[in-house]
Design an enzyme around this catalytic site. Structure first.
Site, PDB file in Angstrom:
ATOM      1  N   ARG A  59      14.958  14.220   6.634  1.00 40.28           N
ATOM      2  CA  ARG A  59      13.589  13.793   6.932  1.00 40.28           C
ATOM      3  C   ARG A  59      12.859  14.925   7.612  1.00 40.28           C
ATOM      4  NH1 ARG A  59      14.343   7.427   8.773  1.00 40.28           N
ATOM      5  NH2 ARG A  59      15.464   6.843   6.880  1.00 40.28           N
ATOM      6  N   ASP A  68      10.112  17.375   9.154  1.00 38.24           N
ATOM      7  CA  ASP A  68       8.894  17.094   9.918  1.00 38.24           C
ATOM      8  C   ASP A  68       7.645  17.673   9.254  1.00 38.24           C
ATOM      9  OD1 ASP A  68       9.803  15.610  12.082  1.00 38.24           O
ATOM     10  OD2 ASP A  68      10.498  17.393  13.142  1.00 38.24           O
ATOM     11  N   ARG A 117      15.153  24.010  15.286  1.00 36.12           N
ATOM     12  CA  ARG A 117      13.991  24.627  15.940  1.00 36.12           C
ATOM     13  C   ARG A 117      14.264  24.936  17.417  1.00 36.12           C
ATOM     14  NH1 ARG A 117       9.400  20.520  14.366  1.00 36.12           N
ATOM     15  NH2 ARG A 117       8.270  21.744  15.931  1.00 36.12           N
ATOM     16  N   TYR A 119      19.768  25.410   6.613  1.00 35.33           N
ATOM     17  CA  TYR A 119      18.361  25.683   6.865  1.00 35.33           C
ATOM     18  C   TYR A 119      18.166  27.183   7.021  1.00 35.33           C
ATOM     19  CZ  TYR A 119      17.474  20.749   7.946  1.00 35.33           C
ATOM     20  OH  TYR A 119      17.336  19.390   7.871  1.00 35.33           O
TER      21      TYR A 119
END
Lengths: 254, 254
Positions: B52, B54, B207, B119
């Site tokens: 999911r 952002d 992040r 990622y």
């Protein structure tokens, strides 16, 4: 207070603007910048830009001048406006950036004093489309023949009547004769830059030149046919209008 | 007609979406894609995505599965949906692209069957900010010490309780123990890529790891302090949350 004549050099990402020129209903670069300048200077500012770039067209070096009565030092203008433009978007760089501001003689005018401009048109010739570059270049996945394009480009340089490269239905101009100083095509990896400078450009002229050169590069037109195209003064003889997102106003000459 | 279980690999530019997950009022990647799929397949489609992501986060390799009753051949799905997503925007590549579609066994589920993800986080370390990249990387104009960042990164690899790298106020999870398989930092010119793979990620984990590594690279934290940060299990001991626009979901492992 004496009125100062201020010149700005401006970069912008044109993706989310309806072009440069102020419009009452739409979000434009000029309108957004005038609002920020008016806020920072405490007086209503009207900008005269050098080039009325279209929706989606970008700039590294647009220039625009305006008359200023307020006391803000010229050297503080750029940062103050850039901060005011960026602060609404957390952790983001603004879409518009004033590169510098300087004071000019009273009779200087960003548009009328200009002696010419340089545009760069960016093409990606990679075999795959890249969604992250869709707003920043023209993506052509079939290989382009750069030598053919360079041959065609050499026929465009110089003083010509460029009526064939003017969008159909443009407001009539006094003359469609312009001088192209240089037109250079270079490749770095899959990226092709077409750099073109001249004393003036007709409406959509760079994008129609690029569309014509792309058709040469794809083998759909012979390089030497461009001479006849120019001679015809007929828009329908030239190539398609390349999309706006590849076009960047690079610099203005004074 | 028998129900097929279809898996999609999806790339998207997250700039103009309120994230992946369907929301009644906002434009999301999942919602936009479900609408296009429903139109193409002639039945209401509900997608299960692996991650999911952002608002503002991008993907090269999101995966999502759905149940299909309509007769459209699997190999024609990607093109049909891509065309329907792109056609509203003249001369533009779509913001979402289905890379491929394939049929999976009936019990396969894009999220629950996933064994891990990779990622990539993109930083530009150029001395000047580039307005044209503002939505696609984290622009840090002060030089980053890559060696220090790599030392810190090596302390994060492995199985740890990563509670310190979970956004404050996250929905409580059964466990905050995760395994990071690798965390590699590489530089090409001014561009720095941080590539991280693991069996699972807590909310905002990548992040916050990147924000912490950036603070190490700027000399604000010692590389070896990251071990104590992890041990503390305390979010307030870790670095800032790096902005979403540098983050790309690269691939999902099954």
């Amino acid at each position: 207070m004496e009125e100062r004549n201020i010149l700005l050099k401006i970069a912008y990402d044109g993706t989310n603007f309806c072009g440069w020129q102020r419009q009452p209903e739409n979000r434009t670069v000029c309108g957004t910048l005038e609002e920020a300048l008016s806020y920072v200077c405490g007086q209503e500012i009207r900008l005269d830009g050098t080039s009325r770039t279209d929706a989606g067209v970008h700039a590294y070096g647009q220039q625009a001048s305006f008359k200023l009565r307020s006391g803000i030092p010229t050297e503080r203008l750029a940062k103050a406006v850039n901060d005011s433009l960026a602060k609404s978007r957390l952790e983001r760089v603004g879409e518009i950036e004033i590169v510098w501001a300087k004071e000019m003689p009273g009779d200087f005018h960003a548009r009328f004093s200009s002696r010419g401009k340089r545009y760069v048109y960016k093409i990606s010739n990679a075999p795959q489309v890249d969604i992250f570059r869709r707003n920043y270049c023209y993506q052509i996945t079939r290989p382009l023949d750069l030598d053919a394009m360079k041959k065609a480009a050499s026929l465009i340089v110089g003083e010509h009547d460029f009526a064939c490269f003017q969008a159909a239905g443009s407001t009539p101009r006094e003359t469609t004769v312009r001088t192209i100083y240089d037109l250079e095509i270079s490749r770095t990896g899959d990226d092709i830059d077409i750099s073109i400078s001249g004393n003036g450009f007709l409406y959509n002229m760079v994008r129609i030149i690029v569309g014509t050169l792309v058709e040469v590069g794809l083998g759909r037109r012979a390089p030497q046919s461009v001479a006849e195209t120019i001679e015809s003064k007929d828009r329908s003889k030239a190539g398609h209008t390349a999309p706006p997102q590849g076009l960047y106003l690079k610099e203005v000459f004074y």
